[in-house]
Scaffold this motif. Structure first.
Motif, PDB file in Angstrom:
ATOM      1  N   ASP A   1       5.589   7.661  -0.130  1.00  0.00           N
ATOM      2  CA  ASP A   1       4.838   8.781   0.438  1.00  0.00           C
ATOM      3  C   ASP A   1       5.418   9.308   1.745  1.00  0.00           C
ATOM      4  OD1 ASP A   1       4.100   6.737   2.139  1.00  0.00           O
ATOM      5  OD2 ASP A   1       2.037   6.619   1.411  1.00  0.00           O
ATOM      6  N   ARG A   2       6.578   8.765   2.143  1.00  0.00           N
ATOM      7  CA  ARG A   2       7.234   9.281   3.348  1.00  0.00           C
ATOM      8  C   ARG A   2       8.741   9.101   3.201  1.00  0.00           C
ATOM      9  NH1 ARG A   2       4.710   7.433   8.923  1.00  0.00           N
ATOM     10  NH2 ARG A   2       3.309   9.162   8.426  1.00  0.00           N
ATOM     11  N   VAL A   3       9.495  10.108   3.636  1.00  0.00           N
ATOM     12  CA  VAL A   3      10.959  10.065   3.636  1.00  0.00           C
ATOM     13  C   VAL A   3      11.427  10.347   5.052  1.00  0.00           C
ATOM     14  CG1 VAL A   3      13.099  10.984   2.679  1.00  0.00           C
ATOM     15  CG2 VAL A   3      11.015  10.958   1.273  1.00  0.00           C
ATOM     16  N   VAL A   4      12.098   9.386   5.679  1.00  0.00           N
ATOM     17  CA  VAL A   4      12.712   9.612   6.985  1.00  0.00           C
ATOM     18  C   VAL A   4      14.155  10.049   6.745  1.00  0.00           C
ATOM     19  CG1 VAL A   4      13.515   8.543   9.120  1.00  0.00           C
ATOM     20  CG2 VAL A   4      11.231   8.018   8.246  1.00  0.00           C
ATOM     21  N   VAL A   5      14.517  11.186   7.287  1.00  0.00           N
ATOM     22  CA  VAL A   5      15.847  11.752   7.107  1.00  0.00           C
ATOM     23  C   VAL A   5      16.619  11.581   8.411  1.00  0.00           C
ATOM     24  CG1 VAL A   5      17.132  13.865   6.613  1.00  0.00           C
ATOM     25  CG2 VAL A   5      14.999  13.397   5.404  1.00  0.00           C
ATOM     26  N   THR A   6      17.733  10.837   8.363  1.00  0.00           N
ATOM     27  CA  THR A   6      18.477  10.539   9.578  1.00  0.00           C
ATOM     28  C   THR A   6      19.165  11.766  10.168  1.00  0.00           C
ATOM     29  OG1 THR A   6      20.445   9.892   8.315  1.00  0.00           O
ATOM     30  CG2 THR A   6      18.881   8.138   8.920  1.00  0.00           C
TER      31      THR A   6
ATOM     32  N   GLY B   1       2.794  -0.589   5.712  1.00  0.00           N
ATOM     33  CA  GLY B   1       2.038  -1.826   5.557  1.00  0.00           C
ATOM     34  C   GLY B   1       2.077  -2.597   6.863  1.00  0.00           C
ATOM     35  N   ALA B   2       2.510  -3.836   6.807  1.00  0.00           N
ATOM     36  CA  ALA B   2       2.594  -4.665   8.008  1.00  0.00           C
ATOM     37  C   ALA B   2       3.904  -4.497   8.762  1.00  0.00           C
ATOM     38  CB  ALA B   2       2.415  -6.135   7.630  1.00  0.00           C
ATOM     39  N   TYR B   3       4.842  -3.722   8.209  1.00  0.00           N
ATOM     40  CA  TYR B   3       6.189  -3.652   8.776  1.00  0.00           C
ATOM     41  C   TYR B   3       6.314  -2.509   9.786  1.00  0.00           C
ATOM     42  CZ  TYR B   3       7.451  -6.675   4.849  1.00  0.00           C
ATOM     43  OH  TYR B   3       7.529  -7.708   3.938  1.00  0.00           O
ATOM     44  N   PRO B   4       6.773  -2.797  11.005  1.00  0.00           N
ATOM     45  CA  PRO B   4       7.010  -1.722  11.969  1.00  0.00           C
ATOM     46  C   PRO B   4       8.292  -0.957  11.646  1.00  0.00           C
ATOM     47  CG  PRO B   4       7.577  -3.846  12.935  1.00  0.00           C
ATOM     48  CD  PRO B   4       6.975  -4.140  11.589  1.00  0.00           C
TER      49      PRO B   4
ATOM     50  N   VAL C   1      13.601  16.474  -2.900  1.00  0.00           N
ATOM     51  CA  VAL C   1      12.893  17.381  -3.799  1.00  0.00           C
ATOM     52  C   VAL C   1      12.179  16.632  -4.924  1.00  0.00           C
ATOM     53  CG1 VAL C   1      14.866  17.774  -5.340  1.00  0.00           C
ATOM     54  CG2 VAL C   1      13.159  19.575  -5.032  1.00  0.00           C
ATOM     55  N   VAL C   2      12.616  15.413  -5.270  1.00  0.00           N
ATOM     56  CA  VAL C   2      11.982  14.668  -6.363  1.00  0.00           C
ATOM     57  C   VAL C   2      10.690  13.984  -5.912  1.00  0.00           C
ATOM     58  CG1 VAL C   2      14.218  14.273  -7.476  1.00  0.00           C
ATOM     59  CG2 VAL C   2      13.236  12.496  -5.996  1.00  0.00           C
ATOM     60  N   LEU C   3      10.363  14.101  -4.627  1.00  0.00           N
ATOM     61  CA  LEU C   3       9.130  13.514  -4.083  1.00  0.00           C
ATOM     62  C   LEU C   3       8.286  14.621  -3.454  1.00  0.00           C
ATOM     63  CD1 LEU C   3      10.628  10.342  -2.365  1.00  0.00           C
ATOM     64  CD2 LEU C   3       9.205  10.365  -4.423  1.00  0.00           C
ATOM     65  N   PRO C   4       7.747  15.519  -4.266  1.00  0.00           N
ATOM     66  CA  PRO C   4       7.063  16.695  -3.708  1.00  0.00           C
ATOM     67  C   PRO C   4       5.824  16.362  -2.896  1.00  0.00           C
ATOM     68  CG  PRO C   4       6.707  16.540  -6.079  1.00  0.00           C
ATOM     69  CD  PRO C   4       7.757  15.536  -5.743  1.00  0.00           C
ATOM     70  N   GLU C   5       5.232  15.188  -3.103  1.00  0.00           N
ATOM     71  CA  GLU C   5       4.020  14.818  -2.361  1.00  0.00           C
ATOM     72  C   GLU C   5       4.334  14.020  -1.100  1.00  0.00           C
ATOM     73  OE1 GLU C   5       1.148  16.058  -3.371  1.00  0.00           O
ATOM     74  OE2 GLU C   5       2.278  16.974  -5.027  1.00  0.00           O
ATOM     75  N   ALA C   6       5.580  13.659  -0.903  1.00  0.00           N
ATOM     76  CA  ALA C   6       5.935  12.815   0.235  1.00  0.00           C
ATOM     77  C   ALA C   6       6.082  13.651   1.505  1.00  0.00           C
ATOM     78  CB  ALA C   6       7.219  12.050  -0.042  1.00  0.00           C
ATOM     79  N   GLU C   7       5.762  13.022   2.632  1.00  0.00           N
ATOM     80  CA  GLU C   7       5.960  13.640   3.941  1.00  0.00           C
ATOM     81  C   GLU C   7       7.395  13.374   4.394  1.00  0.00           C
ATOM     82  OE1 GLU C   7       3.360  13.515   7.952  1.00  0.00           O
ATOM     83  OE2 GLU C   7       4.269  11.594   7.412  1.00  0.00           O
ATOM     84  N   VAL C   8       8.121  14.426   4.725  1.00  0.00           N
ATOM     85  CA  VAL C   8       9.499  14.302   5.191  1.00  0.00           C
ATOM     86  C   VAL C   8       9.510  14.353   6.719  1.00  0.00           C
ATOM     87  CG1 VAL C   8      11.799  15.346   5.182  1.00  0.00           C
ATOM     88  CG2 VAL C   8      10.434  15.273   3.079  1.00  0.00           C
ATOM     89  N   VAL C   9      10.203  13.388   7.313  1.00  0.00           N
ATOM     90  CA  VAL C   9      10.249  13.234   8.766  1.00  0.00           C
ATOM     91  C   VAL C   9      11.697  13.317   9.226  1.00  0.00           C
ATOM     92  CG1 VAL C   9       9.673  11.736  10.722  1.00  0.00           C
ATOM     93  CG2 VAL C   9       8.266  11.689   8.642  1.00  0.00           C
TER      94      VAL C   9
ATOM     95  N   ARG D   1       0.797  -1.226   0.000  1.00  0.00           N
ATOM     96  CA  ARG D   1       0.000   0.000   0.000  1.00  0.00           C
ATOM     97  C   ARG D   1       0.830   1.276   0.000  1.00  0.00           C
ATOM     98  NH1 ARG D   1      -2.200  -3.151   3.922  1.00  0.00           N
ATOM     99  NH2 ARG D   1      -1.495  -1.795   5.618  1.00  0.00           N
ATOM    100  N   THR D   2       2.036   1.192   0.500  1.00  0.00           N
ATOM    101  CA  THR D   2       2.848   2.394   0.665  1.00  0.00           C
ATOM    102  C   THR D   2       4.330   2.017   0.633  1.00  0.00           C
ATOM    103  OG1 THR D   2       3.236   4.324   2.098  1.00  0.00           O
ATOM    104  CG2 THR D   2       2.833   2.211   3.183  1.00  0.00           C
ATOM    105  N   ALA D   3       5.174   3.032   0.538  1.00  0.00           N
ATOM    106  CA  ALA D   3       6.621   2.793   0.540  1.00  0.00           C
ATOM    107  C   ALA D   3       7.317   3.943   1.250  1.00  0.00           C
ATOM    108  CB  ALA D   3       7.153   2.637  -0.881  1.00  0.00           C
ATOM    109  N   LEU D   4       8.479   3.628   1.815  1.00  0.00           N
ATOM    110  CA  LEU D   4       9.250   4.569   2.622  1.00  0.00           C
ATOM    111  C   LEU D   4      10.658   4.684   2.073  1.00  0.00           C
ATOM    112  CD1 LEU D   4       9.776   6.138   5.399  1.00  0.00           C
ATOM    113  CD2 LEU D   4      10.531   3.907   6.264  1.00  0.00           C
ATOM    114  N   TRP D   5      11.155   5.916   1.953  1.00  0.00           N
ATOM    115  CA  TRP D   5      12.578   6.156   1.737  1.00  0.00           C
ATOM    116  C   TRP D   5      13.228   6.440   3.080  1.00  0.00           C
ATOM    117  CZ3 TRP D   5      14.141   9.946  -2.805  1.00  0.00           C
ATOM    118  CH2 TRP D   5      14.154   9.228  -4.020  1.00  0.00           C
ATOM    119  N   ILE D   6      14.426   5.918   3.276  1.00  0.00           N
ATOM    120  CA  ILE D   6      15.271   6.304   4.399  1.00  0.00           C
ATOM    121  C   ILE D   6      16.438   7.077   3.812  1.00  0.00           C
ATOM    122  CG2 ILE D   6      16.654   5.509   6.349  1.00  0.00           C
ATOM    123  CD1 ILE D   6      14.891   2.882   6.175  1.00  0.00           C
ATOM    124  N   ASP D   7      16.408   8.378   4.002  1.00  0.00           N
ATOM    125  CA  ASP D   7      17.348   9.329   3.407  1.00  0.00           C
ATOM    126  C   ASP D   7      17.143   9.435   1.897  1.00  0.00           C
ATOM    127  OD1 ASP D   7      18.494  10.269   5.754  1.00  0.00           O
ATOM    128  OD2 ASP D   7      20.029   8.723   5.792  1.00  0.00           O
ATOM    129  N   ALA D   8      17.683  10.505   1.338  1.00  0.00           N
ATOM    130  CA  ALA D   8      17.571  10.795  -0.092  1.00  0.00           C
ATOM    131  C   ALA D   8      18.932  11.216  -0.607  1.00  0.00           C
ATOM    132  CB  ALA D   8      16.552  11.918  -0.324  1.00  0.00           C
TER     133      ALA D   8
END
Length: 339
Positions: free
Chosen positions: A69-74, A158-161, A85-93, A37-44
């Motif tokens: 739809d979400r980018v976690v920045v360490t 999704g199902a992953y913590p 910047v290439v993911l303008p709709e993603a939430e950055v955390v 349903r969704t995907a996460l980037w860790i850093d860009a």
């Protein structure tokens, strides 16, 4: 200058890592966690071109209809944030303190102007062009994080913590690590700069410190119990690899404290630690100017200096190291500049 091919490694179910095959400034590792349903980037990655390549690789590994739809920045250094910047709709955390740290850094536009505008015959101009001239930050606004973490945060892809753990000041004042328990993996950010005998890395560079804080961050990585550690830069490690990196950090800390007690100025202390040749396989030894200077600042209680001033000192040491390398002294010192 161009970036050599990047290795995309499958770490576990639905978890991938972007691992640049070169060493050097700005070539950071990133992660992708995918669900139905969704995907996460860790850093860009550092600039729009690299981030576009990573986005294409990510899309090839995601089910139809799924987006990042979400980018976690360490942490908020540009080589881990600006490619969002290439993911303008993603939430950055990221962490609350990471925003404060970002204000001490040049913007992408300012860094581009420095790289292009400084005289290449000066140490600073030469060093910036040599190490950062490959990147293009044209039209790269810094993405404002939508969620700020203080302490710890858990959510699911999704199902992953996903478990975010904020750290005390270490590499920067706003570091966090990302623990993925279902995949037995931690993304450590830049509290770990990895190196192995098979794939040597670069010397660590730490802006906030002290080194005791960096070592505490490494201990927090190990405390998750994860068996796979993806560092901010360099090859993927196991737990023994993190311990080996901690030995390196403890060595730098010990040497810096010895020279501080002896009244040796910080830049000269860095020169002397480099000259010992304890870690000849590591590139960019001049980065010890930053790390040792940071440690001295904590020992002295002195204020933080501008990044450009510190980079000027680093560039001068790098220029000194370049001369024997050009004469055929093929050590790790010379190799660190040939990127």
């Amino acid at each position: 200058m161009t970036i050599s091919p990047v290795h995309i490694r499958t770490l576990a179910d639905d978890l991938y890592a972007w691992l640049p095959e070169e060493r050097g400034w700005g070539l950071a590792n990133c992660g992708l966690l995918v669900s139905d349903r969704t995907a996460l980037w860790i850093d860009a990655p550092y600039d729009r071109a690299l981030a576009g390549r990573w986005l294409a690789e990510s899309q090839a590994r995601m089910p139809d209809g799924v987006a990042v739809d979400r980018v976690v920045v360490t942490h908020a250094n540009g080589d881990h944030l600006w490619g969002a910047v290439v993911l303008p709709e993603a939430e950055v955390v990221t962490t609350r303190h990471a925003i404060d740290n970002a204000h001490f850094e040049p913007t992408p536009e300012q860094l581009q102007q420095l790289v292009q505008g400084l005289d290449g015959d000066t140490p600073t101009g030469w060093y910036l062009k040599q190490n950062f001239g490959r990147y293009d930050w044209t039209a790269t606004p810094v993405v404002e994080p939508a969620m700020l973490v203080q302490g710890e945060l858990e959510f699911r892809v999704g199902a992953y913590p996903v478990h975010l753990i904020g750290l005390e000041p270490a590499h920067t004042t706003g570091d966090l690590i990302v623990h993925l328990p279902a995949q037995d993996t931690v993304f450590s950010g830049d509290v770990v700069f990895a190196s192995t005998p098979e794939q040597p890395g670069d010397h660590a560079v730490h802006w906030a410190g002290p080194l005791s804080g960096v070592l505490a961050g490494c201990e927090r990585v190990l405390a998750t119990g994860a068996g796979t550690i993806v560092p901010g830069h360099g090859p993927v490690l196991d737990r023994a690899g993190v311990r080996a990196h901690m030995d390196y950090l403890a060595h730098v800390q010990e040497r810096a404290h010895e020279r501080h007690r002896a009244g040796v100025p910080a830049v000269q202390a860095a020169r002397e630690i480099i000259a010992e040749g304890r870690y000849p396989e590591l590139g960019l030894p001049e980065r010890l100017v930053v790390t040792v200077g940071t440690e001295y600042r904590h020992l002295d209680g002195s204020p933080e200096r501008s990044a450009l001033e510190v980079m000027g000192e680093l560039a001068q040491v790098a220029a000194e190291l370049r001369i024997p390398a050009q004469r055929g002294g093929g050590s790790g010192v010379g190799a660190g500049l040939a990127i």
